[in-house]
Write an enzyme that holds these catalytic residues in place. Structure first.
Site, PDB file in Angstrom:
ATOM      1  N   ASP A   1     -53.714  63.605  -9.468  1.00 52.10           N
ATOM      2  CA  ASP A   1     -53.528  62.171  -9.686  1.00 52.10           C
ATOM      3  C   ASP A   1     -52.049  61.964 -10.010  1.00 52.10           C
ATOM      4  OD1 ASP A   1     -53.786  59.471  -9.943  1.00 52.10           O
ATOM      5  OD2 ASP A   1     -55.492  59.525 -11.317  1.00 52.10           O
TER       6      ASP A   1
HETATM    7  C1  BGC Z   1     -54.656  56.314  -9.972  1.00 53.49           C
HETATM    8  C2  BGC Z   1     -55.166  56.868  -8.658  1.00 53.49           C
HETATM    9  C3  BGC Z   1     -54.298  56.371  -7.535  1.00 53.49           C
HETATM   10  C4  BGC Z   1     -52.856  56.778  -7.799  1.00 53.49           C
HETATM   11  C5  BGC Z   1     -51.896  56.344  -6.710  1.00 53.49           C
HETATM   12  C6  BGC Z   1     -53.171  56.560 -10.157  1.00 53.49           C
HETATM   13  O1  BGC Z   1     -52.697  55.827 -11.232  1.00 53.49           O
HETATM   14  O2  BGC Z   1     -55.375  56.877 -11.036  1.00 53.49           O
HETATM   15  O3  BGC Z   1     -56.494  56.476  -8.468  1.00 53.49           O
HETATM   16  O4  BGC Z   1     -54.753  56.863  -6.312  1.00 53.49           O
HETATM   17  O5  BGC Z   1     -52.437  56.200  -9.012  1.00 53.49           O
HETATM   18  O6  BGC Z   1     -51.688  54.987  -6.728  1.00 53.49           O
END
Ligand code: BGC
Length: 734
Positions: free
Chosen positions: A288
């Site tokens: 993540d």
């Molecule tokens: C989120 C993810 C997301 C990523 C990219 C993170 O803050 O938890 O679900 O895909 O950002 O935007």
């Protein structure tokens, strides 16, 4: 030869030479290209993705390999990197190897539609939220959902999705509940797997997230989730296991939180032992965003790709490989996995070509899915469907009910057409007008609007109208949890006052999770429309007036109040510790999931707690009866029964099968093991037959680290909701 002739001769000679050189170079390039393509055995589509990945890997230099294990920044995240111009405006991208014909991976968030279209001057359809799609209990609807998103991703120049959220609803106040598929692992896993299978069939690389137990947003970067192996394997991890088995996504995103002491993105148990070994997952693990915390530990634990930057898996990992601290075989495994997913998803053989998004097609799909997702929760004395012949006046009440419906925020946010990019945590209303959609159904009827800002005026309008329809909402988003399940901004009082003025009040809820309803006994009808997407208003109007017969059922329990939750008090972090995100920090607080196996309805069943609306509940404008249950043991258990439409109009019933395990298993009272959505015309009966996999009847044994089917007596029950099970049969399983 005079001067001019000499000049002309020189010119001709030079031109001839230049033409000759050009012909030679073109010919040489053609030969080279031909040579190269015959030298590229990995472009042979008849080879397996594993073989193709191996063949490419052999040709790669260390620097080229390093490009596969990290991202290259995200707009608005840190300082732009020199190669930022190569990105497509999405959340991240991975460089390819042009000399070997391996394309870049362009990723975009795409939970309920493609993100960031406003900033990039594009258009995306907003589908109903993920929790809404789970309310359809419909694998074909899940497939339509994935297909549409896959198509729109490619149209916008992306070849990888960051959708596919499947964290279980352990904590309904979780601000991302709308991005997930509810509280049951078999339902959630089946639906997310089908969504992903169809999304990848469009030739985008799929992703399932957030692995694992990122079940609340409060302190998501600092929390250490403490949970037993058995509890996680039978709940949250089972949803991933089923989703991954069905959908075979190219990637799994590890989550921000820690699990039993180790951050998920450097958790050997989760990434290697369970995901890669036990489940035999062949794709890659992507962190993540900012969820990587180390080099050697994360790499050895099984993280393959750091996003969105290269703080750990850039220069530091390279040095680790060069110094021998990180074995080359480990780096190769990371790269091979990324390559394999590129071949398996088809993004190498079928490179993305941008196109215009099919706006009309998307709206049609979105409306259809919303109709299958809207749950009819209450319908006193048949107040619904509204009878056009008898109505002279309708009051439409609620914030923005004249113009729009709310959507879910955070990285899932889809941008509405006709406006600029929203800010992080901005409440975004989609231009789908309940007032207009309702008025369009009843030409000649007086349809009036009141925002509810002045409760007395809203009540006065309700009083003079034949029926009042109140649109209530609860906005939720990534990065924070709800303080409670009550509707905000005094909407409960508004509904109470409107209902007091006119008991023929119908409440339409636009929420991302369960809501409490102190006014439930005072109103005539309640519809849960969730975040209903680009065409939500038309879908709701079609149901209100009976042009569509509702069939959806709750994929999560609606509790009476927060006191009945496993954790009445939301567990929040101590004052923020700077630097946990993007740093080598330790988690700062613990959340003990000591409810263990008792997630969702399993909790309320086991604790004998009454609920507002149970898991699996939802009404129709017709009625159904069940008969003739037969359960037969075999390699898979066969469950058959008959469902009859006993009402006067066509409808669909989501028939559910639950199993109670032998007492020796030590399980909650029952679990969902199967369902079928049965479409029946008035008076029609159908025999339903389904196979229940042994896994769905098994328990996870921590001692042998394996699933076990406990011998003994199993009780199967069948019906229209987890608390309305008319048919029961016991059988012995060995
Ligand atoms: C989120 C993810 C997301 C990523 C990219 C993170 O803050 O938890 O679900 O895909 O950002 O935007």
């Amino acid at each position: 030869m005079n001067k001019l002739s000499r000049f002309m001769f020189a010119l001709l000679a030079t031109s001839a030479f230049a033409i000759g050189i050009t012909i030679f170079l073109t010919h040489a390039w053609t030969l080279l290209a031909r040579g190269q393509s015959t030298n590229r055995p990995w472009m042979d589509k008849t080879l397996s993705p594993d073989r193709r990945a191996d063949l490419v890997l052999k040709e790669m230099t260390l620097n080229e390999k390093m490009e596969f294990v990290h991202g290259n920044g995200m707009p608005g995240w840190g300082k732009p990197r020199p190669n930022a111009y190569l990105g497509n405006g999405g959340a991240g991208f991975v460089l390819g190897v042009p000399r070997l014909g391996i394309p870049m991976i362009q990723m975009s968030d795409a939970a309920y539609g493609v993100r960031s279209s406003a900033e990039n001057g594009r258009y995306s359809t907003a589908l109903p939220s993920n929790i809404a799609s789970a309310a359809s209990w419909d694998v074909e609807a899940a497939c339509a959902y994935g297909t549409l998103i896959g198509r729109e991703l490619r149209a916008q120049g992306y070849n990888m999705t960051l959708g596919g959220g499947v964290n279980l609803t352990r904590e309904p106040r979780n601000g991302r509940t709308f991005e997930y598929m509810g509280e049951d692992p078999i339902l959630a896993g089946t639906l997310v797997g089908n969504r992903m299978k169809c999304e990848q069939s469009q030739h985008v690389l799929g992703d399932i997230k957030h692995y694992a137990l990122n079940d609340q947003e409060s302190g998501r970067n600092e929390v250490n989730v403490i949970v037993s192996k058995r509890a996680m394997r039978e709940s949250d991890l089972l949803a991933f296991q089923i989703g991954i088995t069905i959908g075979e996504p190219g990637a799994v995103m590890c989550s921000y939180n820690a699990v039993n002491g180790d951050f998920a993105c450097e958790n050997k148990y989760l990434l290697t032992e369970v995901l890669k070994k036990d489940w035999n997952f062949k794709g890659f693990v992507v962190s993540d965003w900012g969820g990587t915390h180390s080099v050697e530990k994360a790499s050895a634990a099984g993280l393959d790709n750091e996003e969105p930057e290269d703080l750990f898996f850039g220069e530091k990992l390279k040095q680790g490989v060069q110094s021998g601290k990180v074995p080359m075989a480990e780096l190769d495994d990371h790269v091979r996995r990324v390559l394999r997913s590129e071949f398996a998803s088809g993004i190498v053989d079928d490179p993305v070509k941008k196109s215009v998004v099919d706006v009309e097609g998307g709206l049609e799909t979105s409306r259809h899915l919303a109709e299958q997702s809207t749950v009819l929760l209450k319908n006193d004395q048949g107040i619904l469907p509204l009878d056009r012949a008898k109505l002279r006046s309708i009051a439409v009440i609620g914030p923005n009910a004249n113009s729009s419906m709310i959507s879910g925020g955070g990285s899932a946010q889809v941008d509405p057409p006709g406006r600029s990019a929203p800010q992080w945590k901005e409440h975004v209303w989609f231009p789908t007008s309940p007032l207009k959609a309702i008025a369009a159904k009843v030409p000649g009827v007086t349809v009036e609007f009141d925002s509810g800002a002045d409760k007395a005026s809203a009540a006065a309008l309700a009083k003079k109208s034949d029926v009042a329809i109140v649109f209530g909402y609860q906005w939720t988003s990534e990065d924070f949890d709800l303080p409670s399940l009550s509707l905000p901004d005094n909407q409960d009082t508004l509904i109470e006052q409107v209902a007091a003025a006119n008991p023929r009040t119908i409440v339409v809820l636009e929420t991302g999770s369960a809501a409490t309803m102190p006014w439930l006994n005072q109103v005539g009808g309640v519809l849960e429309a969730w975040y209903a997407g680009s065409k939500g208003a038309d879908a709701v109007a079609n149901i209100l007036f009976g042009d569509v017969n509702p069939s959806a059922k709750l994929p999560m329990t609606f509790p009476r109040n927060e006191a009945d939750l496993p954790h009445p008090q939301l567990l929040t972090p101590p004052p923020r510790t700077p630097g946990t995100r993007n740093g080598e920090a330790k988690p700062t607080f613990e959340v003990h999931y000591d409810e263990g196996l008792k997630v969702g309805y399993k909790w309320y069943d086991a604790e004998n707690k009454t609920v507002l609306f149970p898991f699996g509940y939802g009404l129709s404008y017709t009625t159904f009866s069940y008969s003739g249950l037969r359960v037969v043991a075999g390699s898979e258990t066969t469950v058959s029964f008959t469902v009859k439409n006993t009402g006067s109009r066509a409808g669909a019933e989501i028939a559910q099968v639950y199993a109670a395990l032998p007492a020796s298993a030590g399980e909650p009272p029952k679990r969902l093991v199967g369902w079928d959505k049965v479409h029946l015309s008035a008076g029609e009966s159908k025999e339903v037959s389904m196979q229940v996999k042994p896994l769905y009847l098994s328990v996870y044994d921590e001692t042998s680290e394996s699933w076990k089917l406990m011998p003994g007596s199993y009780t199967f029950s069948v019906g229209g909701s987890s608390q309305n099970l008319q048919l029961v049969q016991k059988i012995a399983l060995k």
